[in-house]
Design an enzyme around this catalytic site. Structure first.
Site, PDB file in Angstrom:
ATOM      1  N   LYS A 213     -13.192  -6.692   2.730  1.00 46.22           N
ATOM      2  CA  LYS A 213     -14.484  -6.687   2.054  1.00 46.22           C
ATOM      3  C   LYS A 213     -15.586  -6.404   3.067  1.00 46.22           C
ATOM      4  O   LYS A 213     -15.617  -7.007   4.158  1.00 46.22           O
ATOM      5  CB  LYS A 213     -14.729  -8.040   1.376  1.00 46.22           C
ATOM      6  CG  LYS A 213     -13.794  -8.313   0.200  1.00 46.22           C
ATOM      7  CD  LYS A 213     -14.068  -7.385  -0.976  1.00 46.22           C
ATOM      8  CE  LYS A 213     -13.237  -7.760  -2.194  1.00 46.22           C
ATOM      9  NZ  LYS A 213     -13.490  -6.874  -3.351  1.00 46.22           N
ATOM     10  N   ASP A 241     -13.709  -2.347   0.844  1.00 46.26           N
ATOM     11  CA  ASP A 241     -14.391  -2.448  -0.444  1.00 46.26           C
ATOM     12  C   ASP A 241     -15.798  -2.970  -0.216  1.00 46.26           C
ATOM     13  O   ASP A 241     -15.988  -4.110   0.212  1.00 46.26           O
ATOM     14  CB  ASP A 241     -13.616  -3.405  -1.360  1.00 46.26           C
ATOM     15  CG  ASP A 241     -14.186  -3.427  -2.775  1.00 46.26           C
ATOM     16  OD1 ASP A 241     -15.224  -2.771  -3.019  1.00 46.26           O
ATOM     17  OD2 ASP A 241     -13.584  -4.100  -3.638  1.00 46.26           O
ATOM     18  N   GLU A 267     -13.812   1.522  -1.395  1.00 53.63           N
ATOM     19  CA  GLU A 267     -14.151   1.266  -2.796  1.00 53.63           C
ATOM     20  C   GLU A 267     -15.651   1.041  -2.962  1.00 53.63           C
ATOM     21  O   GLU A 267     -16.269   0.360  -2.151  1.00 53.63           O
ATOM     22  CB  GLU A 267     -13.465  -0.028  -3.261  1.00 53.63           C
ATOM     23  CG  GLU A 267     -12.051   0.123  -3.734  1.00 53.63           C
ATOM     24  CD  GLU A 267     -11.502  -1.233  -4.165  1.00 53.63           C
ATOM     25  OE1 GLU A 267     -12.058  -1.843  -5.094  1.00 53.63           O
ATOM     26  OE2 GLU A 267     -10.521  -1.682  -3.543  1.00 53.63           O
ATOM     27  N   ASP A 292     -14.810   1.786  -8.393  1.00 54.89           N
ATOM     28  CA  ASP A 292     -14.308   0.556  -9.004  1.00 54.89           C
ATOM     29  C   ASP A 292     -15.288   0.073 -10.070  1.00 54.89           C
ATOM     30  O   ASP A 292     -15.095   0.327 -11.256  1.00 54.89           O
ATOM     31  CB  ASP A 292     -14.069  -0.511  -7.927  1.00 54.89           C
ATOM     32  CG  ASP A 292     -13.475  -1.797  -8.502  1.00 54.89           C
ATOM     33  OD1 ASP A 292     -13.231  -1.841  -9.730  1.00 54.89           O
ATOM     34  OD2 ASP A 292     -13.245  -2.763  -7.756  1.00 54.89           O
ATOM     35  N   LYS A 316      -8.662  -1.560 -13.504  1.00 49.55           N
ATOM     36  CA  LYS A 316      -8.342  -2.984 -13.664  1.00 49.55           C
ATOM     37  C   LYS A 316      -8.181  -3.263 -15.150  1.00 49.55           C
ATOM     38  O   LYS A 316      -9.007  -2.823 -15.949  1.00 49.55           O
ATOM     39  CB  LYS A 316      -9.449  -3.864 -13.085  1.00 49.55           C
ATOM     40  CG  LYS A 316      -9.532  -3.798 -11.569  1.00 49.55           C
ATOM     41  CD  LYS A 316     -10.661  -4.648 -11.025  1.00 49.55           C
ATOM     42  CE  LYS A 316     -10.729  -4.484  -9.500  1.00 49.55           C
ATOM     43  NZ  LYS A 316     -11.979  -5.023  -8.956  1.00 49.55           N
TER      44      LYS A 316
HETATM   45 MG   LIG Z   1     -13.282  -3.361  -5.704  1.00 50.59          MG
END
Ligand SMILES: [Mg+2]
Length: 415
Positions: A213, A241, A267, A292, A316
């Site tokens: 992250k 991400d 991402e 995303d 997702k």
């Molecule tokens: Mg993501």
């Protein structure tokens, strides 16, 4: 713990006994079918009637699982999985399971908005055939934009029933096969040295891909990547991400700074709604870009392709409002020659199992980020997908191939 097929079926029986419902046993020739207990006749009856089933009841539960420690990303922090469990019960005593994992900063839903929507959907669908999934998706459409996760839970439960009636695990029903599925594991935001230590622990546990992250200042993010690459060495793959955390200039600066640490892709560098900005980042970036938060439903996929905003999609089940839409997005991506990842929120192994089935269904879903349950303090799911190191092991039982531990289910608050 690895359950044998017989042990797993026994657990279904125990789960059903709590409700006084006859347990399910599989019908098909897939796997080592036990047809000696007479239960197959019920599924035979369903099949003889053209697969006609009726939804007798829909149970809705608060499904809370605490996290071992808060999970921090650029746009928010999660401290617990505040999910919703759905059990769709048919006139034949078959049970379909679904899970919603609402995450306010991304999908704009909460457990309470999901439960309110679930009550409406329950009233709409009682008495109908659970296998008429297209019709139910049409009816649930207004909720897809406001409460996609609860629609996902219903869609999941209907597919679970479809697989059980067909006697096939979902990935087989979708025409896929068990391949070498592998998931990354995520290091959330923290000080560079702490993130580096966590990344090393994951690599030592067998994970070959680390998702990191980022999305704060380019300098700090660069320090994170430097520390992590130094700590894990050259072999493991790293993907990042930014969770919408950067502006367009920050994203371009950050991606150029960290290119030397060999980043597989990034991402969601910029705000979800700024897909023109994402295209600008993509054009200037030495690292491929994955959408995303800009990608929820199939129409978003078409929009992203038209703009040329990204190299990859992160699908997702929660954002897409279910398995059917997830597969539709993968089809759209395939036509545009875009590879996909199957990602997750912080759901239990129930919804993650559904996601793993979708992943195995489509060849162009080549990346997986199905680690949501690894931060949970407990795992109430029996059967289902397993994560061994980074390797995803799919269940072979019909439908989703998992159940909620009956002892855990008893403790849940039911609506
Ligand atoms: Mg993501």
């Amino acid at each position: 713990m690895k359950l044998s097929r017989q042990e797993f079926l026994k657990t279904l029986g125990i789960g059903a006994a709590v409700l006084g419902i006859t347990p399910l046993s599989p019908l098909s020739s897939y796997g080592d079918v036990n047809s000696s207990n007479g239960e197959t006749s019920k599924i035979e009856a369903v099949k003889k009637g053209g697969g006609r089933l009726q939804i007798k009841d829909i149970e809705i539960y608060y499904f809370d699982i605490p996290l071992a420690q808060p999970f921090k990303i650029a746009i928010g922090t999660v401290t617990a999985a505040t999910d919703v469990l759905i059990r769709v019960i048919t006139n034949e005593g078959l049970i379909g399971l679904g899970e919603a994992s609402p995450f306010l900063p991304i999908t704009g839903e909460t457990q309470e908005t999901n439960i309110t929507a679930a009550r409406h959907i329950r009233d709409m669908l009682i008495g109908k055939d659970p296998l008429s999934i297209e019709s139910h998706l049409r009816e649930m459409k207004p909720f897809m934009h406001t409460n996609p996760s609860i629609v996902a839970a219903f869609d999941m439960a209907f597919h679970d029933l479809l697989g059980k009636v067909a006697g096939l695990p979902l990935f087989r029903l979708f025409g896929g096969e068990r391949t070498n599925l592998e998931s990354d594991i995520t290091v959330d935001l923290d000080e560079p040295q702490i993130m580096a230590r966590r990344a090393k622990e994951f690599v030592d546990r067998g994970f070959r891909t680390i998702k990191v992250k980022v999305g704060q200042s380019p300098q700090l993010d660069e320090a994170r990547l430097r520390a992590i690459r130094e700590s894990i060495g050259e072999a493991p793959a790293i993907r990042i991400d930014a969770n919408q955390g950067w502006t367009v200039p920050q994203a371009i600066e950050a991606l150029r700074r960290i290119e030397k640490y060999r980043i597989e892709f990034c991402e969601q560098p910029v705000a979800a709604g700024d897909i023109d900005g994402m295209r600008l980042v993509r054009e200037a970036s030495p690292i491929p870009i994955m959408a995303d938060e800009s990608l929820f439903l199939p129409a978003d996929a078409i929009r992203l392709i038209k703009v040329g905003a990204c190299d990859y999609f992160n699908i997702k089940v929660m954002k897409a409002a279910g398995l059917a839409n997830s597969i539709r997005i993968a089809h759209i991506a395939e036509a545009a020659n875009i590879k996909c990842m199957l990602g997750c929120m912080v759901e239990s192994r129930l919804a993650l199992t559904a996601a793993a089935h979708v992943m195995a269904a489509k060849d162009n879903i080549v990346f997986a980020d199905l680690d949501g349950f690894t931060s949970h303090t407990l795992d109430p799911i029996i059967g289902g997908m397993k994560l061994e190191g980074g390797k995803i092991i799919l269940p072979e039982e019909p439908g989703l191939g998992c159940d909620v531990d009956p002892a855990f289910l008893k403790k849940l608050r039911r609506i």
